[in-house]
Design a protein around this motif. Structure first.
Motif, PDB file in Angstrom:
ATOM      1  N   GLY A 168       0.839  -1.203   0.000  1.00  0.00           N
ATOM      2  CA  GLY A 168       0.000   0.000   0.000  1.00  0.00           C
ATOM      3  C   GLY A 168       0.861   1.235   0.000  1.00  0.00           C
ATOM      4  N   ASP A 169       0.298   2.313   0.540  1.00  0.00           N
ATOM      5  CA  ASP A 169       1.061   3.556   0.538  1.00  0.00           C
ATOM      6  C   ASP A 169       1.852   3.752   1.842  1.00  0.00           C
ATOM      7  OD1 ASP A 169      -0.918   4.094   2.342  1.00  0.00           O
ATOM      8  OD2 ASP A 169      -1.954   5.576   1.112  1.00  0.00           O
ATOM      9  N   GLY A 170       1.862   2.719   2.680  1.00  0.00           N
ATOM     10  CA  GLY A 170       2.648   2.802   3.919  1.00  0.00           C
ATOM     11  C   GLY A 170       1.937   3.557   5.026  1.00  0.00           C
ATOM     12  N   GLN A 171       0.703   3.999   4.762  1.00  0.00           N
ATOM     13  CA  GLN A 171      -0.013   4.798   5.753  1.00  0.00           C
ATOM     14  C   GLN A 171      -0.762   3.944   6.773  1.00  0.00           C
ATOM     15  OE1 GLN A 171      -0.080   8.411   5.423  1.00  0.00           O
ATOM     16  NE2 GLN A 171       1.555   7.858   4.020  1.00  0.00           N
ATOM     17  N   SER A 172      -0.986   2.680   6.427  1.00  0.00           N
ATOM     18  CA  SER A 172      -1.841   1.880   7.310  1.00  0.00           C
ATOM     19  C   SER A 172      -1.069   1.011   8.297  1.00  0.00           C
ATOM     20  CB  SER A 172      -2.785   1.004   6.466  1.00  0.00           C
ATOM     21  OG  SER A 172      -2.047   0.231   5.567  1.00  0.00           O
ATOM     22  N   LEU A 173       0.256   1.135   8.331  1.00  0.00           N
ATOM     23  CA  LEU A 173       1.048   0.368   9.295  1.00  0.00           C
ATOM     24  C   LEU A 173       0.560   0.657  10.713  1.00  0.00           C
ATOM     25  CD1 LEU A 173       3.059   0.214   6.805  1.00  0.00           C
ATOM     26  CD2 LEU A 173       4.879   0.170   8.499  1.00  0.00           C
ATOM     27  N   GLY A 174       0.331  -0.385  11.468  1.00  0.00           N
ATOM     28  CA  GLY A 174      -0.104  -0.209  12.854  1.00  0.00           C
ATOM     29  C   GLY A 174      -1.612  -0.227  13.024  1.00  0.00           C
ATOM     30  N   GLN A 175      -2.346  -0.088  11.922  1.00  0.00           N
ATOM     31  CA  GLN A 175      -3.809  -0.145  12.050  1.00  0.00           C
ATOM     32  C   GLN A 175      -4.251  -1.582  12.357  1.00  0.00           C
ATOM     33  OE1 GLN A 175      -5.830   1.484   8.669  1.00  0.00           O
ATOM     34  NE2 GLN A 175      -4.928   3.515   8.920  1.00  0.00           N
ATOM     35  N   VAL A 176      -5.437  -1.707  12.906  1.00  0.00           N
ATOM     36  CA  VAL A 176      -5.923  -3.018  13.349  1.00  0.00           C
ATOM     37  C   VAL A 176      -5.856  -4.059  12.229  1.00  0.00           C
ATOM     38  CG1 VAL A 176      -7.974  -4.291  14.110  1.00  0.00           C
ATOM     39  CG2 VAL A 176      -7.381  -2.116  15.184  1.00  0.00           C
ATOM     40  N   GLN A 177      -6.425  -3.730  11.082  1.00  0.00           N
ATOM     41  CA  GLN A 177      -6.478  -4.737  10.009  1.00  0.00           C
ATOM     42  C   GLN A 177      -5.114  -4.988   9.383  1.00  0.00           C
ATOM     43  OE1 GLN A 177      -8.809  -6.644   9.735  1.00  0.00           O
ATOM     44  NE2 GLN A 177     -10.785  -5.676  10.025  1.00  0.00           N
ATOM     45  N   TYR A 178      -4.276  -3.971   9.331  1.00  0.00           N
ATOM     46  CA  TYR A 178      -2.920  -4.174   8.809  1.00  0.00           C
ATOM     47  C   TYR A 178      -2.168  -5.146   9.718  1.00  0.00           C
ATOM     48  CZ  TYR A 178       1.763  -3.252   7.025  1.00  0.00           C
ATOM     49  OH  TYR A 178       3.017  -3.400   6.476  1.00  0.00           O
TER      50      TYR A 178
END
Lengths: 428, 331
Positions: free
Chosen positions: A300-310
């Protein structure tokens, strides 16, 4: 001339195909489009990024590079089955369809084709019984574990007794949403609470009636079993009627950032179960940043690191990778096949020490899979949304579900499945 | 007053409010069907596209950023500015006008005189195309839509009606967003009625709705009318997108609100603006009251199917809907 061309093309094809054959293949039945993409995209990114990390940092697993071919299902069961058929011949080691509907369709197929399927926290709950479901795994927890963990948390909040209390289950009116009913009914008998069932028709964009009912009946707790747009609407409606959000507890599929962000401050205090840590405060994220994101290799664009689904996708990939290591160890080969992968999954053991080694200390519960138990520990934690900080905060340690009740239900359901399908129990 | 009666009254009020939201979606269908005889399958996706565009403009999001980044290896996502809600709404309305022009120029113009089913099929294609373009332009993540509309129950109403019932009665609950939606829908309907009755373009629109050939023969530009009516439907879709998007966040499920409009259209008629409103109110109240009284006896979740049953019941007695035009064809 034509023959020469044909020979050249064939040679090129063989040359190109050869390294592919030696790779460890993890098909990703992802959904990056459609109404459920908000959950599907970060999961698929986390799944892919972890394998990219292993390739870039470690040169793969046991010397074998990994490959994650993606096939878009749009969360559509028919497309999911098509994706399975299209990718299974590519040396697939394991499937993780992230859809209960697709899972149900694939159970007989993967069993016949001899490819393991891991349905982490979803799918057919009774697949936890490895005696019946040889090729299906659902560690570290299943739907019924989540329901039980929610009850245990409510018990903690009430000082150990739910006698005379009322719990409303607001659920997606589908096979998925109905999963916890039996468990909650059994637990109601055990703990003495009153259970009210409140179904919401798919997709769940309009829930006024249900929330007016909750406002009228004032249940002590609302347990929530939603997915997709139903999650955002329910959390907004709960905020609208000023329901105490710390008594509103969702299953782990109703507790990610996209579920709470649209409700803004109103979502503050909402809780859900989870079986992984959230945020990027784990050493592995430094490696992901260095070896994957900074090199422009992130899915992805690296923005979702650390999010629940990531994080959940990454955790699923980690469990698969650890199963590969176990399979390599058992069979003494690095380029394992699907049957060997299954053996690795069935002998999987992920200890706290191992997770620390992987840069994921306490990221998930310890997992120990056996021939009989494909469901793992049945543990999960409770997380709570902090709207001002815009992040989920784990407010409990990993809680052990009430396996005494759940195992009985698993045995009953899996026995019925075995009888229907003429399956003889194994592991004896 | 007995609490049960008060609750039924509360359900009725909320049903009326929900009905207004259904009507907002149905209005877009009616406008296009009235002017061109096309059942616009893409109306729900238009609401989604409008809402996505609104949030994108508001947040200063770079359209097609994922595509641009993938092709050129860049890392751009935002322009670095935000746009005030009013300006963003106006810019989005302008985008919907451009969209209307494009639909006329690239789709409808080429399908003049084709059977209705072909035009219907074209709108199905349009719906999927727009969904894909919306995804590419603005991404698939769920976006919070905030144009300053109030949300949550009206505390004033709750406090001033609590005395009507017993200790367990908290007063009437009405979402302030629903109140705003009702006011907006009323303004929209009055404006549309005035426009179609008293403006030159409105009269031309009615003429086209009555008879395409006759309208053409007196010099009315069919193409202009189509652009006009798709622009108005685009604006109505924007309003519906704002109301529904504020409730659930802007996401791809927003296009499914069209399903809520279908029974409204069946009941109110495909050609009547008042029909869309009255139909919406009847469906809203009907489904909520049915769920309140009968739902608990049959396990709940009755609203989706009951709306269609109610519409079908009306159809039996008035096939053209409550306010639809009765078509008599002589053979």
């Amino acid at each position: 001339m034509r023959l020469k061309k044909l020979a050249a093309v064939t040679a090129a094809a063989i040359t190109m195909a050869s390294p592919v054959m030696a790779e460890l293949v993890f098909p990703s039945l992802s959904y990056r489009t459609g109404p459920f993409a908000a959950g599907g995209v970060p999961f698929a990114d986390g799944y892919a990024d972890y394998f990219t990390l292993l390739n870039e940092r470690d040169g793969g697993i046991g010397g074998e590079l990994t490959r994650v071919p993606e096939c878009e299902t749009a969360y559509n069961t028919e497309k999911g089955v098509e994706c399975y058929e299209a990718t299974k011949g590519d040396g697939a080691l394991i499937y993780q369809p992230l859809s209960t509907g697709i899972t149900y369709q694939l159970i007989p197929k993967v069993s016949a084709d001899g490819i393991p399927m891991h349905t982490m926290g979803y799918g057919r709950t009774s697949a936890a019984n490895g005696k019946v479901f040889e090729w299906i795994f659902n560690y570290p927890g299943n739907y019924w574990d989540s329901a039980s963990i929610m009850v245990k948390h409510a018990l903690d909040m009430e000082g150990g007794s739910l006698e005379g209390k009322s719990i409303a289950l607001l659920y997606h009116n589908s096979a998925y949403g109905k999963e916890p009913i039996r468990t909650l009914e059994e637990l109601a008998e055990k703990h003495g609470y009153n259970l009210t069932l409140i179904p919401v028709d798919s997709p769940g964009q309009e829930q006024k009636s249900q929330w007016l009912q909750i406002r009228r009946e004032k249940p002590d707790y609302v347990f929530f079993w939603g997915w997709g747009v139903m999650n955002q609407v329910a959390i907004q409606e709960a905020a609208n009627i000023r329901y105490p959000m710390d008594h509103f507890i969702g299953v782990w599929w109703s507790g990610a950032e996209p579920d709470v962000l649209p409700a803004g401050d109103g979502a503050d205090g909402y809780k859900s179960t989870n079986f992984t840590g959230t945020g990027t405060d784990y050493p592995i994220f430094d490696d992901l940043q260095t070896y994957v994101v900074d090199k422009g290799l992130a899915a992805g664009d690296g923005q979702s690191l650390g999010q629940v689904q990531y994080n959940r996708g990454m955790y699923a990939a980690m469990l698969a990778a650890e199963a590969v290591r176990k399979a390599q160890e058992i069979h003494g080969v690095s380029a394992i096949n699907a049957a060997q992968m299954r053996d690795g999954m069935e002998a999987l053991e992920v200890t706290a020490a191992r997770m620390e080694e992987l840069g994921m200390p306490n990221f998930g519960p310890e997992v120990n899979v056996t021939c009989e138990n494909h469901g793992g520990p049945g543990m999960g934690l409770i997380q709570q949304w902090d709207a001002s900080a815009q992040k989920w905060v784990a407010i409990t340690d990993y809680i052990q579900s009430d396996r005494e009740v759940i195992n009985e239900l698993i045995m009953e359901d899996s026995a019925a499945y075995a009888a229907e399908n003429g399956i003889e129990e194994r592991c004896n | 007053m007995p609490d049960q009666l008060l609750y039924a009254l509360e359900v009725t009020l909320n049903g009326l409010m929900a009905g207004v939201l259904y009507s907002l979606v149905a209005l877009g269908f009616v406008l296009i069907f009235k002017a061109s005889g096309i059942f616009n399958y893409a109306q729900g996706v238009m609401a989604l596209f409008a809402a996505l565009t609104l949030v994108g403009i508001q947040e200063g999001q770079v359209p097609f950023s994922h595509l641009i980044n993938a092709i050129f290896g860049t890392e751009i996502h935002h322009f670095g500015w935000t746009v005030p809600a009013i300006l963003a709404i106006m810019l989005t309305a302008a985008v919907m006008v451009v969209f209307a022009w494009a639909v006329e120029r690239f789709v409808l113009k080429h399908l003049v005189n084709q059977p209705d089913i072909i035009l219907f099929m074209a709108t199905i294609g349009l719906a999927y195309f727009m969904e894909g373009v919306g995804d590419l332009m603005w991404g698939a993540d769920i976006k919070k839509l905030d144009v300053g509309l109030p949300q949550g129950g009206s505390i004033w109403l709750e406090e001033n009606t609590a005395w009507l019932g017993g200790d367990g009665f908290y007063g009437f609950f009405i979402d302030r967003l629903d109140i705003v939606a009702t006011v907006v829908a009323a303004i929209l309907v009055i404006s549309l009625t005035l426009f179609s009755q008293y403006s030159k373009q409105g009269r031309a629109l009615r003429a086209v709705a009555d008879d395409h050939q006759a309208a053409l023969s007196v010099g009315i530009s069919l193409r202009f009318i189509w652009v006009l009516v798709w622009s108005i439907a685009g604006f109505v879709a924007l309003v519906a997108g704002i109301m529904w998007g504020t409730k659930s966040g802007v996401q791809f499920s927003l296009s499914l609100i069209a399903l809520k409009a279908l029974p409204v259209l069946m009941l109110g008629g495909f050609t009547s603006i008042p029909g869309a409103i009255v139909g919406g109110l009847i469906i809203g109240v009907g489904e909520k009251l049915f769920e309140f009284f009968i739902g608990p006896m049959v396990g709940g979740a009755t609203e989706n199917w009951f709306a269609y049953v109610l519409a079908l019941l009306f159809l039996v007695f008035r096939p053209q809907g409550l306010f639809g035009e009765k078509i008599i064809e002589r053979v």
